[in-house]
Design an enzyme around this catalytic site. Sequence first.
Site, PDB file in Angstrom:
ATOM      1  N   HIS A 170     -63.772 -10.204  18.704  1.00 36.34           N
ATOM      2  CA  HIS A 170     -64.224  -9.764  17.606  1.00 36.34           C
ATOM      3  C   HIS A 170     -64.077  -7.855  17.788  1.00 36.34           C
ATOM      4  CE1 HIS A 170     -67.662  -9.758  20.135  1.00 36.34           C
ATOM      5  NE2 HIS A 170     -68.203  -8.630  19.452  1.00 36.34           N
ATOM      6  N   ASP A 171     -63.708  -7.514  18.900  1.00 32.50           N
ATOM      7  CA  ASP A 171     -63.519  -5.910  19.249  1.00 32.50           C
ATOM      8  C   ASP A 171     -62.396  -5.374  19.396  1.00 32.50           C
ATOM      9  OD1 ASP A 171     -66.515  -5.699  19.122  1.00 32.50           O
ATOM     10  OD2 ASP A 171     -66.737  -6.316  21.234  1.00 32.50           O
ATOM     11  N   ASP A 180     -74.268  -9.619  25.878  1.00 30.71           N
ATOM     12  CA  ASP A 180     -73.519  -8.544  25.501  1.00 30.71           C
ATOM     13  C   ASP A 180     -73.609  -7.413  26.368  1.00 30.71           C
ATOM     14  OD1 ASP A 180     -72.273  -7.204  22.812  1.00 30.71           O
ATOM     15  OD2 ASP A 180     -74.145  -5.722  23.180  1.00 30.71           O
ATOM     16  N   GLU A 183     -70.296  -9.994  29.181  1.00 30.89           N
ATOM     17  CA  GLU A 183     -69.231  -8.965  28.642  1.00 30.89           C
ATOM     18  C   GLU A 183     -69.263  -8.029  29.631  1.00 30.89           C
ATOM     19  OE1 GLU A 183     -68.138  -6.645  24.754  1.00 30.89           O
ATOM     20  OE2 GLU A 183     -70.099  -6.593  25.217  1.00 30.89           O
ATOM     21  N   ASP A 193     -75.090 -15.662  21.468  1.00 28.00           N
ATOM     22  CA  ASP A 193     -74.888 -14.282  21.917  1.00 28.00           C
ATOM     23  C   ASP A 193     -76.292 -13.467  22.296  1.00 28.00           C
ATOM     24  OD1 ASP A 193     -73.678 -11.514  22.298  1.00 28.00           O
ATOM     25  OD2 ASP A 193     -72.028 -12.328  21.093  1.00 28.00           O
TER      26      ASP A 193
END
Length: 532
Positions: free
Chosen positions: A328-329, A203, A267, A101
């Site tokens: 994970h969000d 990200d 993302e 990430d």
Amino acid sequence: MPVATNRWWQTGIIYQVYPRSFQDENRDGVGDLEGIRRRLTYLAELGVDAIWLSPIFPSPMADFGYDISDYTGIDPVFGTLDQFDALLEAAHEHGLKLLLDLVPNHTSDRHPWFVESRASRESPKRDWYIWKDSAPDGGPPSNWLSEFGGGAWEYDEQTKQYYCHTFLAAQPDLNWRNPDVRRAIHDVMRFWLKRGVDGFRVDVIWHLIKDEQFRDNPPDPDYDPGQQRPKRAFIPLYTADRPEVHDVIREMRRVVDEFPDRLLIGEIYLPIERLVVYYGHDLSELHLPFNFALLNAPWQAHTIAKLIDEYEQQLPPGGWPNWVLGNHDRPRVASRVGAAQAPVAAMLLLTLRGTPTIYYGDEIGMEQVEIADQAARDPVAHNLPGLGLGRDGCRTPMQWDAGRYAGFSDTEPWLPLETNYKERNVAALQTDQTSIYQLHRRLIALRRQHPALHAGNYRPLPTEGDVLAFVREAADERILVALNMGADPAEINLPAGQAEGRLLLSTFCDRSDERLRGKLGLRGNEGVIVRL
Ligand code: NOJ
């Protein structure tokens, strides 16, 4: 020029590991790299091709690793750089690629770059972050809002200026207009690529550049304060998806392309027509702008069929599709669509055209765990209470077995376990040939075995009611996928000119090798794959 469709990241499947919650090896209740290494065999047996690790770098953990204080180290809670190298080597030995990430929009406020930047207005690193004087009234320089509640500007008493933070005040935004910042992050990328990592998930990549003139965002006339988080009060016209971001991404892509066969994923939460721009002119930007269309879509066949069509139609020539069902969000897919539809959702993800990303635990149908805002670890739950936005519920420990702490750890985990983990765990579901885990294994194996599924075209089929159906076609095979998204039985006609088929798999894992003629009957909540 023919466009390749056989690169590992096109035919393969990505599996997201949230390292804090996958496997705790050093008994501190938080997952770590050695834990992930121990579970590589599990991942290889599941059949995925690549793992993406959420951030593992040194961090004060204000946002659980998305606040980085050293881009080229490993946080002690996860392990050491030697352990990382061992993990990478072992992953490769298992035939698994490893993605990291990359978090370039912001650092931690404890990162030495920011410490230096905030020390004085004359600091050589001052311009590495976004500093501005107050507005004439003494308030913040613009109306920009943080994604995590409140304004995006934090006043610094010492130097009497504001700095910009799209997330927490402890996550100051880097200034991507500064070439030194670009170079520094490119070097970070090279550091990991040289070590052998296979690519990055970047990200919030669409946020990297903000308006040079710091103009106020316009109010959103559709904003409903009762229903929506406060940041929705303004349209993020000047804070995200700016035209200049594409130069930044092209440069990142060039860095990735210095190394053979690496992958750049971004993302991006944008509508499809804006998302597809991120493949770039001549596919010069992201290999895969993450497609989150399924994360929020109402679970109805006609809605999903429409969004697949829109996506397929808007992809640029040669742009490779991808699909994400959980991360994970966002709340767990099994809770969003319901336990009965979770297998259908898995079949959809693993039969659509394009690279699927599986979120850890979704292969065993893990559900969202209720965690009250007061008990939350996630800063979002504290900053925006009462809106149900806390993300802890989808980050709970992986459920490996029925033992104390689910085989995740032998000490109390950092987040609570799902209450039904004694039944819903890897060991139990592995012994049940009809489980959602076994369904995943079979879907993954079928996808690997059939070129129509991992590389073929996508052709939607007209259906009635709550059934989604499509055909995947490669040179010499045609595969029909029919998904009953409702609870009532349904029937569809096999496509014209293709009156016969052989059933390969049902989401109930109890039918196979049936010969079909003319029609296909589906039970409620059943999806099937048929070879035509
Ligand atoms: C997106 C990440 O997925 C999320 O978990 C994080 O909180 C924000 N970016 C800020 O880095």
